[in-house]
Design a protein around this motif. Structure first.
Motif, PDB file in Angstrom:
ATOM      1  N   TRP A 118       0.816  -1.210   0.000  1.00 22.37           N
ATOM      2  CA  TRP A 118       0.000   0.000   0.000  1.00 22.37           C
ATOM      3  C   TRP A 118       0.853   1.265   0.000  1.00 22.37           C
ATOM      4  N   ASP A 119       1.985   1.247   0.688  1.00 23.05           N
ATOM      5  CA  ASP A 119       2.796   2.461   0.848  1.00 23.05           C
ATOM      6  C   ASP A 119       4.062   2.458   0.006  1.00 23.05           C
ATOM      7  N   ALA A 120       4.157   1.527  -0.933  1.00 25.29           N
ATOM      8  CA  ALA A 120       5.252   1.492  -1.906  1.00 25.29           C
ATOM      9  C   ALA A 120       6.627   1.438  -1.264  1.00 25.29           C
ATOM     10  N   ASP A 121       6.741   0.670  -0.162  1.00 24.32           N
ATOM     11  CA  ASP A 121       8.049   0.542   0.471  1.00 24.32           C
ATOM     12  C   ASP A 121       8.671  -0.828   0.239  1.00 24.32           C
ATOM     13  N   GLY A 122       8.071  -1.624  -0.650  1.00 23.09           N
ATOM     14  CA  GLY A 122       8.681  -2.878  -1.059  1.00 23.09           C
ATOM     15  C   GLY A 122       8.217  -4.114  -0.332  1.00 23.09           C
ATOM     16  N   ASP A 123       7.249  -3.996   0.607  1.00 24.04           N
ATOM     17  CA  ASP A 123       6.725  -5.187   1.269  1.00 24.04           C
ATOM     18  C   ASP A 123       5.201  -5.184   1.226  1.00 24.04           C
ATOM     19  N   GLU A 124       4.613  -6.327   1.512  1.00 22.60           N
ATOM     20  CA  GLU A 124       3.162  -6.483   1.423  1.00 22.60           C
ATOM     21  C   GLU A 124       2.498  -6.087   2.737  1.00 22.60           C
ATOM     22  N   ASP A 125       1.661  -5.066   2.670  1.00 25.85           N
ATOM     23  CA  ASP A 125       0.841  -4.646   3.798  1.00 25.85           C
ATOM     24  C   ASP A 125      -0.523  -5.325   3.698  1.00 25.85           C
ATOM     25  N   LEU A 126      -1.404  -4.975   4.619  1.00 21.78           N
ATOM     26  CA  LEU A 126      -2.757  -5.518   4.609  1.00 21.78           C
ATOM     27  C   LEU A 126      -3.773  -4.386   4.648  1.00 21.78           C
ATOM     28  N   ILE A 127      -4.729  -4.436   3.721  1.00 21.72           N
ATOM     29  CA  ILE A 127      -5.903  -3.559   3.735  1.00 21.72           C
ATOM     30  C   ILE A 127      -7.087  -4.451   4.058  1.00 21.72           C
ATOM     31  N   CYS A 128      -7.857  -4.081   5.087  1.00 20.93           N
ATOM     32  CA  CYS A 128      -8.882  -4.992   5.609  1.00 20.93           C
ATOM     33  C   CYS A 128     -10.210  -4.289   5.830  1.00 20.93           C
ATOM     34  N   GLY A 129     -11.308  -4.974   5.514  1.00 21.45           N
ATOM     35  CA  GLY A 129     -12.628  -4.577   5.947  1.00 21.45           C
ATOM     36  C   GLY A 129     -13.042  -5.390   7.161  1.00 21.45           C
ATOM     37  N   ASN A 130     -14.229  -5.076   7.689  1.00 20.61           N
ATOM     38  CA  ASN A 130     -14.747  -5.836   8.841  1.00 20.61           C
ATOM     39  C   ASN A 130     -16.246  -5.587   9.018  1.00 20.61           C
ATOM     40  N   THR A 131     -16.821  -6.150  10.071  1.00 21.59           N
ATOM     41  CA  THR A 131     -18.255  -6.026  10.296  1.00 21.59           C
ATOM     42  C   THR A 131     -18.700  -4.596  10.493  1.00 21.59           C
ATOM     43  N   SER A 132     -17.877  -3.785  11.134  1.00 26.82           N
ATOM     44  CA  SER A 132     -18.305  -2.428  11.488  1.00 26.82           C
ATOM     45  C   SER A 132     -18.400  -1.515  10.274  1.00 26.82           C
ATOM     46  N   GLY A 133     -17.870  -1.944   9.130  1.00 30.62           N
ATOM     47  CA  GLY A 133     -17.914  -1.116   7.929  1.00 30.62           C
ATOM     48  C   GLY A 133     -16.725  -0.203   7.767  1.00 30.62           C
ATOM     49  N   ASN A 134     -15.712  -0.363   8.635  1.00 33.77           N
ATOM     50  CA  ASN A 134     -14.472   0.395   8.469  1.00 33.77           C
ATOM     51  C   ASN A 134     -13.549  -0.322   7.494  1.00 33.77           C
ATOM     52  N   ILE A 135     -12.484   0.376   7.100  1.00 33.64           N
ATOM     53  CA  ILE A 135     -11.404  -0.219   6.321  1.00 33.64           C
ATOM     54  C   ILE A 135     -10.102   0.165   6.997  1.00 33.64           C
ATOM     55  N   GLY A 136      -9.265  -0.820   7.266  1.00 30.90           N
ATOM     56  CA  GLY A 136      -8.038  -0.578   8.008  1.00 30.90           C
ATOM     57  C   GLY A 136      -6.795  -0.849   7.181  1.00 30.90           C
ATOM     58  N   PHE A 137      -5.729  -0.145   7.551  1.00 29.62           N
ATOM     59  CA  PHE A 137      -4.394  -0.340   6.979  1.00 29.62           C
ATOM     60  C   PHE A 137      -3.513  -0.901   8.088  1.00 29.62           C
ATOM     61  N   ILE A 138      -2.996  -2.127   7.870  1.00 27.21           N
ATOM     62  CA  ILE A 138      -2.076  -2.741   8.822  1.00 27.21           C
ATOM     63  C   ILE A 138      -0.722  -2.798   8.131  1.00 27.21           C
ATOM     64  N   GLU A 139       0.182  -1.945   8.581  1.00 29.40           N
ATOM     65  CA  GLU A 139       1.455  -1.759   7.879  1.00 29.40           C
ATOM     66  C   GLU A 139       2.450  -2.853   8.232  1.00 29.40           C
ATOM     67  N   ASN A 140       3.062  -3.396   7.195  1.00 28.79           N
ATOM     68  CA  ASN A 140       4.177  -4.321   7.327  1.00 28.79           C
ATOM     69  C   ASN A 140       5.427  -3.492   7.604  1.00 28.79           C
ATOM     70  N   LEU A 141       6.021  -3.679   8.786  1.00 29.12           N
ATOM     71  CA  LEU A 141       7.183  -2.890   9.190  1.00 29.12           C
ATOM     72  C   LEU A 141       8.501  -3.590   8.876  1.00 29.12           C
ATOM     73  N   GLY A 142       8.440  -4.646   8.089  1.00 28.05           N
ATOM     74  CA  GLY A 142       9.652  -5.359   7.713  1.00 28.05           C
ATOM     75  C   GLY A 142       9.795  -6.651   8.497  1.00 28.05           C
ATOM     76  N   GLY A 143      10.811  -7.394   8.163  1.00 26.33           N
ATOM     77  CA  GLY A 143      11.044  -8.669   8.828  1.00 26.33           C
ATOM     78  C   GLY A 143      11.026  -9.848   7.882  1.00 26.33           C
ATOM     79  N   GLY A 144      10.701  -9.580   6.600  1.00 26.66           N
ATOM     80  CA  GLY A 144      10.762 -10.640   5.608  1.00 26.66           C
ATOM     81  C   GLY A 144       9.711 -11.705   5.826  1.00 26.66           C
ATOM     82  N   ARG A 145      10.148 -12.953   5.962  1.00 21.17           N
ATOM     83  CA  ARG A 145       9.226 -14.086   6.044  1.00 21.17           C
ATOM     84  C   ARG A 145       8.343 -14.021   7.287  1.00 21.17           C
ATOM     85  N   VAL A 146       8.844 -13.382   8.347  1.00 21.80           N
ATOM     86  CA  VAL A 146       8.059 -13.209   9.583  1.00 21.80           C
ATOM     87  C   VAL A 146       7.954 -11.709   9.844  1.00 21.80           C
ATOM     88  N   PRO A 147       6.984 -11.055   9.220  1.00 23.64           N
ATOM     89  CA  PRO A 147       6.925  -9.593   9.308  1.00 23.64           C
ATOM     90  C   PRO A 147       6.610  -9.099  10.721  1.00 23.64           C
TER      91      PRO A 147
END
Length: 665
Positions: free
Chosen positions: A355-384
């Motif tokens: 999502w933030d073009a820093d070279g790793d896969e982040d997570l964009i998520c929906g849920n029951t409440s109708g929000n959308i969240g960004f969970i940033e991958n802060l690095g760590g490779g195979r175990v982020p």
């Protein structure tokens, strides 16, 4: 060649089942991080000093799949009002309708079975141990039991000040409401509301030998006390005048106060009023709230500790004084815990993307409440290492799609739900990641990225436009009509953006208004991109057996692939992703089920692509309602791995079984 491929697929499925233990929750791996305290779907908090160290811990029961259990969150004692808690530790199975009462300063816990006329049970000797020891009290709600009792909440209270404990019962009755698909053509609900009644079983015996009178339904000025379902009754002296007032929750999000204008011995209640704060209703973020009244912060007044549908628990603090005829309370503040497992609400719907073009896969998520969240991958490779979820905004405000009183086919009791399902793609082909979203409404919308690749900024939602040749298609049970160029499909389903025909334009593959998987092709008309009506170009193969195929609700055999054949509230609910899971060069389907099913692409002929259901990828049940798949490649080996969003709001990782095949070679 086809036969060899089929045998390879079956072998792959067998290997996947042997690796089911790898379907494990994703962890933050981020020491020092704090996040919202939470269990799975639906939190029932029981505040008490579990470990005997002098402060109030949180015991939180969760009755749902897969997080069923009762959990101990230890108060780390850094602050009285909003302490930090350790991550939850399971201390027992999930409890049904658990309620805590304080008697002579000690917690006593009662439960009631969900079933109609469910018996009241007391849990004994539980502090620091667990909830295995019980005794039945020989009581159940008879009055109204035929009226679909769902909430079944029991508490002790000396209702009339005679020194003997009475029993209070909160009952949520659904008989008038019924269920599902009862709007007229103007969007008015034709059935009744939910009811939330409060009953007292007076004890004319003693505490040691109780003898209970028949239940008395409480009234306020000769009218039944009746909140909107699930009353969670709390008796306390909220106004400091020496008698017990009543404060109730509801199935939605608010709190109703009933002032006792009588005496301690002879209560007489005034009509209920909602709690407000600075002119706004005091309200939880979602619904199905479960408040418990006690002096949480030891400042001499009565606060509320309240669970929410998304598994979080909040302090609703008594601010002192009165407003609009009710005690003054502040808006909820959600407790914090030391971060452990990654969670975003309930029925989380993840999509993996940088999502933030820093070279790793982040997570964009929906849920029951109708929000959308960004969970940033802060690095760590195979175990982020993961940041805390952050709400995405559009037009400067958090995205919050909700049904309101008319948007859910299951009626106005679902007003606070949104059920966002998200895909990230460059929808307008300007080189930036946009959001394409479906929800409880079934309206497919998109949020244009008006920022940059590394710093996305989202405009307000706009409908995904489609060129209908005639009247726009819609599910037969929708009371409302789409706009002439609006794409409306079944609710709570994935809008999968993919260049299916490989012409360089992003198409949509998703369920159509009747639940068939369809190809909505993108085309160019001059300089304009247009979306064309869906074509049913996907077939359902036989799969390894009929049971596996039918587990998806599809059409077993050689017919069109119909992932949802249910009507009204039973429709939709399908989440999937398209990915080359088996490494043979074509796109397979991963579809929500008890965990996630693998539907192998077994080839295309005559413009039709066939998918055969190979069954679930694991044996761990992640859904009472639904799951949602996405794939990740954190180890960057070119093989997609599964990340499943589960009912409890957590994310479960499963390595692709092809990795094990590689290791064996």
């Amino acid at each position: 060649m086809r036969l060899q491929r089929s045998f390879a697929s079956i072998a792959m499925l067998a290997l996947a089942c042997t690796q089911a233990a790898a379907l494990e929750p994703l962890r933050h791996n981020n020491p020092g991080l704090t996040v919202d305290l939470g269990v799975g779907l639906w939190a029932w908090p029981l505040p008490m000093d579990w470990d005997g160290d002098g402060d109030l811990d949180l015991i939180v029961s969760c009755p749902d799949t897969p997080y069923n259990g009762t959990y101990f969150f230890e108060n780390l004692g850094d602050e009285a009002r909003l302490p930090l808690f350790r991550a939850g530790q399971r201390v027992g199975a999930g409890l049904q309708n658990a309620q805590v009462s304080y008697v002579d300063g000690a917690p006593r816990v009662l439960t009631g079975r969900k079933a109609q006329r469910g018996a009241c049970v007391e849990l004994l000797n539980f502090l620091g141990k667990g909830f295995d020891e019980t005794r039945g009290l020989g009581l159940s709600l008879v009055d109204g039991a035929e009226d679909r009792v769902r909430a079944n909440q029991w508490k002790y209270v000396d209702f009339d000040g005679d020194g003997v404990l009475d029993l209070v019962h909160g009952a949520g009755l659904w008989g008038d409401y019924g269920w599902d698909n009862a709007y007229d053509d103007k969007g008015e609900w034709r059935r009744g509301p939910l009811h939330g009644y409060v009953y007292v079983f007076r004890n004319h015996g003693s505490n040691a030998r109780p003898v209970y009178d028949p239940p008395l339904r409480l009234q306020a000025r000769d009218q039944d006390i009746d909140v909107y379902g699930m009353p969670s009754p709390n008796f306390a002296d909220f106004d400091g005048d020496g008698d017990l007032d009543l404060l109730c929750g509801e199935f939605l999000d608010g709190f109703t106060y009933f002032h006792n204008a009588g005496t301690r011995a002879q209560p007489a209640y005034e009509p209920g009023v909602y709690l407000t704060d600075a002119g706004r209703k005091v309200a939880m973020h979602v619904q199905m709230i479960t408040p418990t009244a006690l002096d949480w912060d030891h400042d001499g007044d009565v606060d509320l500790v309240c669970g929410d549908e998304d598994g979080r628990v909040a302090l609703v603090e008594n601010a002192g004084g009165f407003r609009s005829g009710a005690p003054a309370f502040r808006q909820p503040v959600y407790f914090q815990q030391q971060a452990d497992e990654v969670k975003f609400g309930a029925l989380v719907t993840p999509f993996a993307v940088d999502w933030d073009a820093d070279g790793d896969e982040d997570l964009i998520c929906g849920n029951t409440s109708g929000n959308i969240g960004f969970i940033e991958n802060l690095g760590g490779g195979r175990v982020p290492r993961w940041a805390a979820p952050a709400l995405l905004e559009a037009g400067g405000k958090p995205i919050h799609i909700q049904a309101g009183p008319r948007g859910s086919i299951q009626g106005p009791c679902e007003a606070k739900w949104g059920y966002t399902v998200v895909n990230v793609a460059d929808w307008d082909h300007d080189g930036l990641h946009d959001l394409v979203v479906n929800s409880i409404w079934g309206k497919v919308v998109w949020f244009r990225n008006i920022g940059s690749r590394s710093s996305p900024r989202l405009a307000q939602a706009q409908p995904v436009a489609i060129g209908w040749p005639d009247a726009p298609a819609k599910p037969a049970w929708n009371w409302w009509d789409p706009a002439p160029d609006e794409l409306v499909t079944q609710w709570r389903t994935t809008p999968c953006v993919v260049d299916w025909n490989r012409d360089g334009l992003n198409d949509l593959v998703m369920l159509d208004h009747e639940g068939y998987l369809a190809f909505f092709e993108r085309a160019k008309q001059g300089d304009q991109l247009v979306l064309t009506p869906g074509k049913r170009v996907f077939k359902s193969g036989p799969g390894p057996d009929a049971q596996a195929a039918s587990s998806l609700g599809g059409e077993n055999g050689a017919g069109l692939l119909r992932l949802s054949s249910g009507q009204a509230g039973a429709s939709g609910r399908r989440k999937f992703c398209l990915v080359d899971w088996d490494g043979d060069g074509d796109l397979d389907l991963l579809v929500n089920s008890a965990n996630i099913n693998f539907l192998e692409n077994t080839g295309a002929q005559g413009g039709m692509t066939t998918f055969e259901d190979r069954g679930p990828l694991g044996d761990r049940k992640l859904a009472g309602h639904t799951t949602c798949p996405t794939t990740v490649d954190w180890d960057r080996d070119g093989v997609p791995d599964l990340l499943a969003g589960a009912e409890d709001g957590r994310l479960y990782y499963l390595a692709n079984p092809r990795k094990a095949e590689r290791a064996e070679q």
